[in-house]
Design a protein around this motif. Structure first.
Motif, PDB file in Angstrom:
ATOM      1  N   ASP A  81       0.764  -1.155   0.181  1.00 22.88           N
ATOM      2  CA  ASP A  81       0.134   0.216  -0.124  1.00 22.88           C
ATOM      3  C   ASP A  81       0.958   1.191  -0.076  1.00 22.88           C
ATOM      4  O   ASP A  81       0.548   2.163  -0.669  1.00 22.88           O
ATOM      5  N   ASP A  82       1.952   1.272   0.852  1.00 18.72           N
ATOM      6  CA  ASP A  82       2.923   2.334   0.751  1.00 18.72           C
ATOM      7  C   ASP A  82       3.338   2.760  -0.550  1.00 18.72           C
ATOM      8  O   ASP A  82       3.654   3.848  -0.921  1.00 18.72           O
ATOM      9  N   CYS A  83       3.845   1.474  -1.331  1.00 18.63           N
ATOM     10  CA  CYS A  83       4.376   1.537  -2.627  1.00 18.63           C
ATOM     11  C   CYS A  83       3.443   2.274  -3.541  1.00 18.63           C
ATOM     12  O   CYS A  83       3.699   3.116  -4.460  1.00 18.63           O
ATOM     13  N   THR A  84       2.175   1.887  -3.453  1.00 20.29           N
ATOM     14  CA  THR A  84       0.976   2.143  -4.257  1.00 20.29           C
ATOM     15  C   THR A  84       0.570   3.642  -4.130  1.00 20.29           C
ATOM     16  O   THR A  84       0.340   4.418  -5.045  1.00 20.29           O
ATOM     17  N   LEU A  85       0.815   4.077  -2.955  1.00 15.65           N
ATOM     18  CA  LEU A  85       0.316   5.515  -2.523  1.00 15.65           C
ATOM     19  C   LEU A  85       1.724   6.445  -3.131  1.00 15.65           C
ATOM     20  O   LEU A  85       1.305   7.404  -3.617  1.00 15.65           O
ATOM     21  N   LYS A  86       3.009   5.888  -2.730  1.00 14.85           N
ATOM     22  CA  LYS A  86       3.910   6.814  -3.625  1.00 14.85           C
ATOM     23  C   LYS A  86       3.766   6.700  -5.373  1.00 14.85           C
ATOM     24  O   LYS A  86       4.051   7.918  -5.891  1.00 14.85           O
ATOM     25  N   ILE A  87       3.237   5.729  -5.899  1.00 17.33           N
ATOM     26  CA  ILE A  87       3.012   5.561  -7.234  1.00 17.33           C
ATOM     27  C   ILE A  87       2.029   6.559  -7.786  1.00 17.33           C
ATOM     28  O   ILE A  87       2.270   7.358  -8.507  1.00 17.33           O
TER      29      ILE A  87
END
Length: 97
Positions: A81-87
């Motif tokens: 989810d963190d990676c998705t938010l950054k993307i």
């Protein structure tokens, strides 16, 4: 004789721990010993991206001891989810010409 064998095992264990404390880059087995987790649990955690790790060449897994220490003390785990938010954040920025 059993006493001596137990003492030797304990000395080996202490030497392994000392060696791990002096290394910056750990194998999955060394990281397992350092964290007190089974290697299978650690493999699962890396597979689920629950713990920072490196896979040069895409096969063998390595972990940085300082990052493991930070992970232990900070309890900060980068999730999918963190990676998705950054993307999402990156993609929502306007394009620069």
């Amino acid at each position: 004789m059993d006493f001596i064998q137990n003492e030797i095992k304990e000395i080996k264990k202490l030497l392994l721990a000392l060696n791990i404390q002096q290394k910056e880059i750990l194998t999955i087995e060394e990281a397992s010993e350092f964290l007190g987790l089974s290697t299978s649990r650690l493999y699962k955690m890396t597979s689920n991206k629950e713990i920072p790790h490196y896979k040069p060449g895409g096969k063998k897994i390595y972990l940085k001891r300082p990052e493991l220490e930070q992970w232990i003390t900070g309890s900060r785990v980068s999730t999918d989810d963190d990676c998705t938010l950054k993307i999402d954040d990156y993609l929502s920025k306007p394009l620069e010409n």
